[in-house]
Write a protein that holds these residues in place. Structure first.
Motif, PDB file in Angstrom:
ATOM      1  N   GLU A   1      42.591  25.410  -2.662  1.00  7.83           N
ATOM      2  CA  GLU A   1      42.598  24.905  -3.048  1.00  7.83           C
ATOM      3  C   GLU A   1      42.525  23.036  -3.154  1.00  7.83           C
ATOM      4  O   GLU A   1      42.726  22.239  -1.682  1.00  7.83           O
TER       5      GLU A   1
ATOM      6  N   ARG B   1      34.976  35.628  -6.348  1.00  3.61           N
ATOM      7  CA  ARG B   1      34.915  34.346  -6.121  1.00  3.61           C
ATOM      8  C   ARG B   1      36.191  34.358  -4.910  1.00  3.61           C
ATOM      9  O   ARG B   1      37.008  34.099  -5.553  1.00  3.61           O
ATOM     10  N   LYS B   2      36.569  33.300  -3.839  1.00  2.00           N
ATOM     11  CA  LYS B   2      37.550  33.172  -3.130  1.00  2.00           C
ATOM     12  C   LYS B   2      36.783  31.686  -3.393  1.00  2.00           C
ATOM     13  O   LYS B   2      35.847  31.057  -3.770  1.00  2.00           O
ATOM     14  N   TRP B   3      38.804  31.198  -3.597  1.00  2.00           N
ATOM     15  CA  TRP B   3      38.803  30.125  -3.884  1.00  2.00           C
ATOM     16  C   TRP B   3      39.400  29.371  -2.877  1.00  2.00           C
ATOM     17  O   TRP B   3      40.470  30.135  -2.190  1.00  2.00           O
TER      18      TRP B   3
ATOM     19  N   ILE C   1      39.252  27.762 -16.752  1.00  2.00           N
ATOM     20  CA  ILE C   1      38.397  26.970 -15.139  1.00  2.00           C
ATOM     21  C   ILE C   1      36.934  26.778 -16.148  1.00  2.00           C
ATOM     22  O   ILE C   1      36.671  26.703 -17.182  1.00  2.00           O
TER      23      ILE C   1
ATOM     24  N   TRP D   1      41.615  24.985  -7.734  1.00  2.00           N
ATOM     25  CA  TRP D   1      40.994  25.387  -7.051  1.00  2.00           C
ATOM     26  C   TRP D   1      39.614  24.597  -6.710  1.00  2.00           C
ATOM     27  O   TRP D   1      39.411  25.305  -8.396  1.00  2.00           O
ATOM     28  N   ARG D   2      38.508  24.869  -5.634  1.00  2.00           N
ATOM     29  CA  ARG D   2      36.621  25.414  -6.267  1.00  2.00           C
ATOM     30  C   ARG D   2      36.461  26.708  -5.542  1.00  2.00           C
ATOM     31  O   ARG D   2      37.332  27.091  -4.324  1.00  2.00           O
ATOM     32  N   GLU D   3      35.392  27.107  -6.112  1.00  2.00           N
ATOM     33  CA  GLU D   3      35.048  28.092  -5.880  1.00  2.00           C
ATOM     34  C   GLU D   3      34.418  28.052  -4.814  1.00  2.00           C
ATOM     35  O   GLU D   3      33.718  27.295  -3.749  1.00  2.00           O
TER      36      GLU D   3
ATOM     37  N   ARG E   1      35.609  25.468 -10.582  1.00  2.00           N
ATOM     38  CA  ARG E   1      37.211  24.763 -10.619  1.00  2.00           C
ATOM     39  C   ARG E   1      37.850  25.323 -11.281  1.00  2.00           C
ATOM     40  O   ARG E   1      37.573  26.269 -12.316  1.00  2.00           O
ATOM     41  N   LEU E   2      39.627  26.085 -11.045  1.00  2.00           N
ATOM     42  CA  LEU E   2      39.888  26.763 -11.702  1.00  2.00           C
ATOM     43  C   LEU E   2      41.411  25.452 -11.474  1.00  2.00           C
ATOM     44  O   LEU E   2      42.092  25.331 -10.405  1.00  2.00           O
TER      45      LEU E   2
ATOM     46  N   ASP F   1      35.146  17.023  -1.922  1.00  2.00           N
ATOM     47  CA  ASP F   1      36.593  17.561  -2.241  1.00  2.00           C
ATOM     48  C   ASP F   1      37.306  17.501  -1.426  1.00  2.00           C
ATOM     49  O   ASP F   1      36.899  17.420  -0.372  1.00  2.00           O
TER      50      ASP F   1
END
Length: 618
Positions: free
Chosen positions: A423, A419-421, A452, A429-431, A437-438, A357
């Motif tokens: 960017e 969950r924590k995200w 999501i 965003w990725r967990e 992903r969001l 990422d």
């Protein structure tokens, strides 16, 4: 993600893998039974049964013959039937479906609904609950009747918004029925179950006599009593009962370029026509949806009822499929966590990949996170009926944690913690430590929707309009109800106190009438607002109640709610005018204003959330 070499699949290896995790997972999660199927290169590689189909009788799950209710996995059967008719030239994916129907769906925003819209859940239908399920076979109509008795309201323009729809899938099945000339149950038995070798499968509401004894009992908890078998009026969307091995055969057909069910070019069209509402999130194929993992394409479909929970995943390039089903939700709905862990564990074991990422600079990440903060609703929702009122407690919050990172209330981790995200690209965003992903769509500096990975193919989240946002309306409604409850309760209490001490405030006859009327209507308003959730609870607690049995109560609430709430508003305004015109004390004046505000809030809530309206549709 970059792929890595796949681990060898052998029967012994794949048999060992679920045996090492499933028995413990079922026991720890207070579940009943499960079946796990893995197929590869046109063969059933493993089929494993775990736990019990009937706990009381200690009847084990047999992967070949035990039938599980498949809920929405049923849709894959319907979509395959649709593609057979596309292949035969009887259905055009992009033609107005009114050409195939014996009733009319009007255009929305000038656009007709197409079969492609139905297959990608973008027809724009509101949700339908009335008559959807029952425990009684007499409540299950023919497919034609089910499609015509309550056509859902359209809330989105066709093709604009993914909003998962059971009605849309059943409507597609009705079209297959009409263009093929066969009842849909007969069609799938002749054109899908028979050629695929699915001898232990049926879409019929009343199971054939040979299959009825094979149906697993369904449980909420494995330690509890079994529930009654659920019946579905939209059977093509959720009524399939099938064994695990039969779903394995169905997966084999799709992985074999359609096998005996579809021509290779039709199968490719079905699997590879991907619509992405928000790139780069998972998209929707024609009927299946992406659940890509470790750099590999995966198409999937899940199905969940109260008691049965199933999902299949196809790795088309690898010719591998995995399916599992459980006949109990388990404690804290553990079936969902078990299903996710099974799929991810399988992918990591046999198709590993390395996640790579990017990153967004800290200042930009903080700004983008702040733009996401707000109250959101699902695009799949009950928008036009009184059941919309449940939305007040079901809207979703996006907030910030202490470090300024995103917190999304609907996306909790396997242990229930947020969950924590991080960017990884602008508005993607990725967990942290995970795969989820969001991503958001931004227009003119404003977030207009986000999704999501797990649900983005068929459902997104959009900002709630200010007038129905629980951020202010929930506390306002709570305070208003408390004020009205106190007003109603203190009326008899203060009357008793005045009688005991012989004290009677100096009020005109009109003031006394307004006073008494306001207090009486406050009590009635609270009663009717409490009656609605009690009615909804009774309605939703028993499927059979959703077929008209409670219409008398619903009609009574429909009549009482506007009469009482408009009368309350009028009485509180009259009371306020008299109180402020007279020589009343400060507290009475303040309270008279509070009562008007409370009446306005209740009326606002009832109008916005359709407690005031007409008809018995929901």
């Amino acid at each position: 993600a970059a792929t890595q070499p796949a681990r060898d699949h052998t029967r012994a290896e794949v048999d060992t893998w679920p045996d090492g995790c499933m028995p413990y997972a079922l026991e720890r999660g207070n579940a009943a039974g499960a079946v796990v199927i893995v197929v590869k290169d046109g063969k059933l590689l493993t089929q494993r049964g775990f736990g019990y189909a009937d706990v009381a009788k200690r009847q084990p799950v047999d992967p070949e013959t035990t039938l599980f209710k498949q809920a929405s996995v049923s849709k894959t059967i319907t979509w395959t039937a649709v593609m057979q008719m596309v292949e035969a030239g009887r259905i055009d994916l992009d033609k107005d479906i009114n050409a195939y129907l014996d009733f009319k769906l009007p255009p929305y925003d000038g656009k007709p609904v197409t079969m492609r819209n139905l297959m990608t859940h973008t027809a724009g239908f509101d949700e339908v609950q009335r008559g959807l399920n029952s425990y009684d076979i007499k409540d299950i109509p023919t497919l034609a009747v089910a499609m015509k008795r309550q056509v859902p309201t359209r809330i989105y323009a066709p093709g604009s918004t993914p909003a998962y729809s059971n009605y849309g899938t059943a409507l597609a099945a009705y079209i297959v029925e009409r263009v093929s000339g066969l009842p849909f149950d007969d069609y799938v038995e002749q054109r899908i179950f028979a050629p695929a070798g699915m001898a232990h499968s049926t879409l019929r509401a009343k199971l054939p006599a040979r299959l009825e004894p094979l149906l697993a009992k369904g449980y909420t908890l494995g330690s509890g009593k079994p529930g009654r078998p659920e019946l579905n009026s939209f059977a093509p969307a959720g009524g399939l009962a099938a064994s695990g091995a039969d779903l394995g055969r169905f997966m084999i057909a799709h992985l074999d370029n359609g096998g005996p069910l579809l021509k290779p070019e039709t199968a490719r069209l079905m699997h590879d026509s991907i619509t992405r509402a928000i790139p780069p999130l998972n998209g929707m194929a024609l009927g299946f949806y992406e659940q890509n993992i470790n750099g590999r394409k995966v198409i999937s479909h899940a199905g969940d009822s109260i008691e049965f929970h199933s999902q299949l995943w196809l790795f088309p390039a690898e010719k591998v499929g995995i399916y599992m089903s459980m006949n109990a939700a388990g404690s804290n709905k553990v079936s969902g966590a078990i299903r996710s862990q099974l799929f991810e564990g399988f992918a990591d074991r046999y198709f590993p990949g390395t996640q790579r990422d990017g990153r967004v600079d800290a200042a930009t990440a903080r700004e983008h996170a702040r733009m996401m903060v707000g109250t959101y609703n699902k695009t799949r929702r009950l928008e036009t009926s009184f059941l919309k009122a449940a939305e007040l407690a079901g809207q979703f919050k996006v907030t910030l944690d202490a470090e300024g990172g995103l917190v999304f209330s609907a996306a909790q981790g396997i242990g229930g913690a947020p969950r924590k995200w991080v960017e990884i690209a602008p508005f993607v965003w990725r967990e942290v430590g995970g795969r989820m992903r969001l991503a958001a769509k931004v227009e003119n500096g404003r977030v207009v929707r986000f999704g999501i990975d797990s649900s983005s193919p068929f459902m997104l989240f959009e900002p709630v309009p200010w007038y129905s946002s629980s951020a202010w309306l929930a506390p306002a409604l709570y305070v208003s109800l408390v004020a009205l409850v106190l007003t109603a309760l203190f009326w008899p209490i203060t009357a008793l106190v005045r009688r005991r001490y012989g004290v009677r405030p100096a009020r005109s006859a009109a003031e006394w009438r307004a006073y008494r009327l306001t207090r009486a209507l406050a009590g009635l308003a609270v009663a009717v607002l409490v009656a609605w959730p009690m009615f909804a609870s009774a309605l939703l607690s028993d499927f059979s109640s959703m077929n008209g049995e409670l219409d008398g109560t619903l009609i009574a609430l429909r009549i009482a709610t506007p009469l009482i709430l408009f009368a309350l508003l009028g009485a509180t305004v009259w009371n306020l005018w008299l109180v402020w015109k007279g020589a009343s004390g400060k507290f009475r004046r303040i309270w008279s204003v509070a009562l008007v505000i409370g009446a306005v809030v209740l009326l606002w809530f009832a109008i916005v959330f359709h407690l005031i309206g007409w008809g018995t549709a929901f």
